[in-house]
Design an enzyme around this catalytic site. Structure first.
Site, PDB file in Angstrom:
ATOM      1  N   CYS A   1       0.668  -0.973  -0.053  1.00 27.63           N
ATOM      2  CA  CYS A   1       0.065  -0.047  -0.033  1.00 27.63           C
ATOM      3  C   CYS A   1       0.972   1.212  -0.011  1.00 27.63           C
ATOM      4  O   CYS A   1       1.935   1.260   0.826  1.00 27.63           O
ATOM      5  CB  CYS A   1      -0.885   0.129   1.077  1.00 27.63           C
ATOM      6  SG  CYS A   1      -1.957   1.220   1.289  1.00 27.63           S
TER       7      CYS A   1
ATOM      8  N   CYS B   1       0.241   4.794   7.031  1.00 32.44           N
ATOM      9  CA  CYS B   1      -0.450   4.546   8.508  1.00 32.44           C
ATOM     10  C   CYS B   1       0.678   4.045   9.126  1.00 32.44           C
ATOM     11  O   CYS B   1       1.039   2.891   8.839  1.00 32.44           O
ATOM     12  CB  CYS B   1      -1.385   3.954   8.056  1.00 32.44           C
ATOM     13  SG  CYS B   1      -2.635   4.574   6.701  1.00 32.44           S
TER      14      CYS B   1
ATOM     15  N   CYS C   1       0.378   0.146  10.200  1.00 31.65           N
ATOM     16  CA  CYS C   1      -0.176  -0.773   9.462  1.00 31.65           C
ATOM     17  C   CYS C   1       0.729  -1.736   8.778  1.00 31.65           C
ATOM     18  O   CYS C   1       1.776  -1.175   8.123  1.00 31.65           O
ATOM     19  CB  CYS C   1      -1.022  -0.290   8.081  1.00 31.65           C
ATOM     20  SG  CYS C   1      -1.766  -1.371   7.193  1.00 31.65           S
TER      21      CYS C   1
ATOM     22  N   CYS D   1     -16.557  -8.999   5.715  1.00 33.64           N
ATOM     23  CA  CYS D   1     -15.747  -7.731   5.231  1.00 33.64           C
ATOM     24  C   CYS D   1     -14.678  -7.807   4.691  1.00 33.64           C
ATOM     25  O   CYS D   1     -13.702  -8.545   5.021  1.00 33.64           O
ATOM     26  CB  CYS D   1     -15.540  -7.003   6.739  1.00 33.64           C
ATOM     27  SG  CYS D   1     -14.789  -5.323   6.215  1.00 33.64           S
TER      28      CYS D   1
ATOM     29  N   CYS E   1     -19.673  -5.848   3.591  1.00 30.28           N
ATOM     30  CA  CYS E   1     -19.015  -4.817   3.738  1.00 30.28           C
ATOM     31  C   CYS E   1     -17.543  -4.703   3.181  1.00 30.28           C
ATOM     32  O   CYS E   1     -16.929  -5.978   3.016  1.00 30.28           O
ATOM     33  CB  CYS E   1     -18.533  -4.609   5.232  1.00 30.28           C
ATOM     34  SG  CYS E   1     -17.635  -3.263   6.035  1.00 30.28           S
TER      35      CYS E   1
ATOM     36  N   CYS F   1     -19.586   2.296   8.666  1.00 26.31           N
ATOM     37  CA  CYS F   1     -18.806   1.477   9.974  1.00 26.31           C
ATOM     38  C   CYS F   1     -17.327   2.285   9.885  1.00 26.31           C
ATOM     39  O   CYS F   1     -16.604   2.499   8.988  1.00 26.31           O
ATOM     40  CB  CYS F   1     -18.354   0.405   9.346  1.00 26.31           C
ATOM     41  SG  CYS F   1     -17.260  -0.571  10.444  1.00 26.31           S
TER      42      CYS F   1
ATOM     43  N   ARG G   1     -18.013  -2.502  17.650  1.00 28.68           N
ATOM     44  CA  ARG G   1     -17.421  -3.784  17.476  1.00 28.68           C
ATOM     45  C   ARG G   1     -16.127  -3.719  18.161  1.00 28.68           C
ATOM     46  O   ARG G   1     -15.388  -2.908  17.817  1.00 28.68           O
ATOM     47  CB  ARG G   1     -17.135  -3.837  15.739  1.00 28.68           C
ATOM     48  CG  ARG G   1     -16.662  -5.072  15.495  1.00 28.68           C
ATOM     49  CD  ARG G   1     -16.503  -5.209  13.780  1.00 28.68           C
ATOM     50  NE  ARG G   1     -17.409  -4.610  13.020  1.00 28.68           N
ATOM     51  CZ  ARG G   1     -18.405  -4.587  12.650  1.00 28.68           C
ATOM     52  NH1 ARG G   1     -19.259  -6.053  13.023  1.00 28.68           N
ATOM     53  NH2 ARG G   1     -19.422  -4.102  11.818  1.00 28.68           N
TER      54      ARG G   1
HETATM   55  N1  SAM Z   1      -6.825   0.740   3.031  1.00 27.16           N
HETATM   56  C1  SAM Z   1      -8.221   0.823   3.531  1.00 27.16           C
HETATM   57  C2  SAM Z   1      -8.045   2.063   4.348  1.00 27.16           C
HETATM   58  O1  SAM Z   1      -7.011   2.337   5.189  1.00 27.16           O
HETATM   59  O2  SAM Z   1      -8.970   2.650   4.747  1.00 27.16           O
HETATM   60  C3  SAM Z   1      -8.580  -0.347   4.025  1.00 27.16           C
HETATM   61  C4  SAM Z   1      -7.990  -1.327   5.047  1.00 27.16           C
HETATM   62  S1  SAM Z   1      -7.029  -0.846   6.522  1.00 27.16           S
HETATM   63  C5  SAM Z   1      -6.161  -2.145   6.907  1.00 27.16           C
HETATM   64  C6  SAM Z   1      -8.512  -0.960   7.809  1.00 27.16           C
HETATM   65  C7  SAM Z   1      -8.266  -0.387   9.213  1.00 27.16           C
HETATM   66  O3  SAM Z   1      -7.656  -1.411  10.014  1.00 27.16           O
HETATM   67  C8  SAM Z   1      -7.525   0.749   9.434  1.00 27.16           C
HETATM   68  O4  SAM Z   1      -8.200   2.014   9.301  1.00 27.16           O
HETATM   69  C9  SAM Z   1      -7.100   0.759  10.713  1.00 27.16           C
HETATM   70  O5  SAM Z   1      -8.016   1.411  11.888  1.00 27.16           O
HETATM   71  C10 SAM Z   1      -6.997  -0.778  11.079  1.00 27.16           C
HETATM   72  N2  SAM Z   1      -5.684  -1.334  11.233  1.00 27.16           N
HETATM   73  C11 SAM Z   1      -4.833  -1.465  10.492  1.00 27.16           C
HETATM   74  N3  SAM Z   1      -3.466  -2.027  10.996  1.00 27.16           N
HETATM   75  C12 SAM Z   1      -3.904  -2.185  12.378  1.00 27.16           C
HETATM   76  C13 SAM Z   1      -3.003  -2.328  13.648  1.00 27.16           C
HETATM   77  N4  SAM Z   1      -1.848  -2.864  13.362  1.00 27.16           N
HETATM   78  N5  SAM Z   1      -3.940  -2.587  14.623  1.00 27.16           N
HETATM   79  C14 SAM Z   1      -5.063  -2.198  14.808  1.00 27.16           C
HETATM   80  N6  SAM Z   1      -5.666  -1.777  13.746  1.00 27.16           N
HETATM   81  C15 SAM Z   1      -5.399  -1.693  12.607  1.00 27.16           C
HETATM   82  C1  DTB Z   2     -11.387  -2.255  11.621  1.00 22.40           C
HETATM   83  O1  DTB Z   2     -11.123  -1.306  12.316  1.00 22.40           O
HETATM   84  N1  DTB Z   2     -10.406  -3.320  11.939  1.00 22.40           N
HETATM   85  C2  DTB Z   2     -10.153  -4.561  11.035  1.00 22.40           C
HETATM   86  C3  DTB Z   2     -11.258  -3.753   9.932  1.00 22.40           C
HETATM   87  N2  DTB Z   2     -11.629  -2.738  10.424  1.00 22.40           N
HETATM   88  C4  DTB Z   2     -10.749  -3.825   8.617  1.00 22.40           C
HETATM   89  C5  DTB Z   2      -8.876  -4.569  10.336  1.00 22.40           C
HETATM   90  C6  DTB Z   2      -8.060  -4.736  11.667  1.00 22.40           C
HETATM   91  C7  DTB Z   2      -6.570  -5.028  11.261  1.00 22.40           C
HETATM   92  C8  DTB Z   2      -5.584  -5.485  11.896  1.00 22.40           C
HETATM   93  C9  DTB Z   2      -4.079  -5.594  11.392  1.00 22.40           C
HETATM   94  C10 DTB Z   2      -4.047  -6.784  10.424  1.00 22.40           C
HETATM   95  O2  DTB Z   2      -4.436  -7.858  10.651  1.00 22.40           O
HETATM   96  O3  DTB Z   2      -3.637  -6.436   9.398  1.00 22.40           O
HETATM   97 FE1  SF4 Z   3      -2.847   1.216   3.285  1.00 18.43          FE
HETATM   98 FE2  SF4 Z   3      -2.741   0.175   5.859  1.00 18.43          FE
HETATM   99 FE3  SF4 Z   3      -3.024   2.847   5.568  1.00 18.43          FE
HETATM  100 FE4  SF4 Z   3      -5.178   1.005   4.665  1.00 18.43          FE
HETATM  101  S1  SF4 Z   3      -4.268   1.270   6.766  1.00 18.43           S
HETATM  102  S2  SF4 Z   3      -4.355   2.826   3.546  1.00 18.43           S
HETATM  103  S3  SF4 Z   3      -3.687  -0.640   3.879  1.00 18.43           S
HETATM  104  S4  SF4 Z   3      -1.121   1.535   4.874  1.00 18.43           S
END
Ligand code: SAM
Ligand code: DTB
Ligand code: SF4
Length: 337
Positions: free
Chosen positions: A53, A57, A60, A97, A130, A190, A262
């Protein structure tokens, strides 16, 4: 539908800082007035496009900027996704989702069309569908609506003040705009966030107040505890104290009485008692399945067993109505065995 009032940071901050037993009592009262008290929705996640990506973030594991060991994968085939959805339904999930590691879907792309097919297929299985695909434009939002999408996940993640510490490649305003678009298209929103990223209590409360003051309020609010992934800038954060998660669930419940709160990422670190406190605080949905997107989640049999011993029921997977919670999934006698 619940009539929403305006919340200030001060009001929500006072709630947050109440003695925990008082806060739980207040949250339970709201919960029982607005939600079936004993039902939990099971939502299964699938990463349909993993890693690489372009966004930064800091939490992430899927950002291309950090070396986290997550292997980049192309967008999955529709049939494979629908097979996973079928399995999720069979296990007891009522929402499926699908997450893609995109900044936003490419306009008019073959990939986006494939996601639309996935949405149609998941709906045909009788599941709520979702997706979380990043920022959307009007046309994409409309196409998702026409495909039958139930809800769009787009998290605020934290307060507007703290946001710049976590993400620099898009703004808070960008996030709010996509949320607004989704709501105006008649898709359920959501939206939630993460705790444990180094933010202050005022940031946590600020995020909840921003969510609560959205019109309409989000239909579902994921509360994530940071999953600390090696290689990300937040890998060395202190672990989240489970009672802080309980407080977040309780304040979310009080300020958003009609939402599904959630209990999301981070459950693997919680014991049964902490999870039950979150349910008492008003959480009524979990991510269900052995994996979140790229990281682990409690074993699904252990989750069913937790619900069984607590006397909680599960949302009927055959029920497509958002917000209607019924007791009908058979919980195994002793699912952990
Ligand atoms: N790329 C899209 C976005 O950022 O909206 C969708 C996927 S993103 C992985 C969805 C959500 O997962 C993020 O907004 C974040 O709140 C959550 N998330 C990602 N990595 C995480 C982590 N290490 N711990 C907790 N929540 C996480
Ligand atoms: C949300 O708030 N948490 C979920 C879902 N929406 C998409 C994702 C959590 C991701 C945690 C890190 C991972 O498994 O990559
Ligand atoms: Fe990309 Fe992860 Fe950020 Fe979603 S949360 S935009 S997958 S870096």
């Amino acid at each position: 539908m619940t009539e929403a009032r305006h919340w200030t940071r001060e009001e929500a901050g006072e709630l947050h800082d109440l003695p925990l037993t008082d806060l739980l009592f207040r949250a339970q009262k709201v919960h029982r007035e607005h939600q079936p008290p004993d039902a939990v929705q099971l939502c299964t996640l699938l990463s349909i496009k993993t890693g690489a990506c372009p966004e930064d973030c800091a939490y992430c594991p899927q950002s291309a900027r950090y070396d986290t060991g997550v292997e980049a994968e192309r967008l999955m085939d529709v049939d494979d996704v629908l097979e996973k959805a079928r399995q999720a339904k069979e296990a007891g999930a009522s929402r499926f989702c699908m997450g893609a590691a995109w900044r936003s879907p490419k306009k008019g792309s073959e990939q986006f069309k494939r996601v639309l097919q996935m949405v149609r297929g998941v709906r045909e299985l009788g599941l709520e569908a979702c997706v979380t695909l990043g920022m959307l434009d009007d046309e994409q939002t409309q196409e998702l609506k026409e495909a039958g999408l139930t809800a769009y996940n787009h998290n605020l993640d934290t307060s507007e003040d703290f946001y710049g510490e976590i993400i620099t490649t898009r703004t808070y305003e960008d996030r709010l705009q996509t949320i607004q678009r989704v709501a105006e298209a008649g898709i359920s929103v959501c939206a939630g966030g993460i705790i444990g990223m180094g933010e202050g209590i005022h940031d946590r409360v600020g995020m909840l107040v921003t969510l609560a003051n959205l019109s309409p309020q989000p239909e579902s609010v994921p509360i994530n505890a940071l999953v600390r992934v090696e290689g990300t800038p937040l890998a060395d954060q202190d672990p989240v104290d489970s009672l802080e998660l309980v407080r977040m669930c309780a304040v979310a419940r009080i300020v958003m009485p009609g939402a599904r709160v959630r209990l999301s990422a981070g459950r693997s670190e919680l014991n049964r008692e902490a999870q039950l406190l979150c349910f008492m605080a008003g959480a009524n949905s979990i991510f269900f399945g052995d994996k979140l997107l790229t990281t682990g989640n409690p074993d699904h049999q252990a989750d069913l067993e937790l619900l069984r011993v607590a006397g909680l029921s599960v949302l009927d997977p055959g029920d497509q109505e958002v917000g209607s919670l019924t007791r009908s999934v058979e919980l195994p006698e002793n699912a952990a065995e």
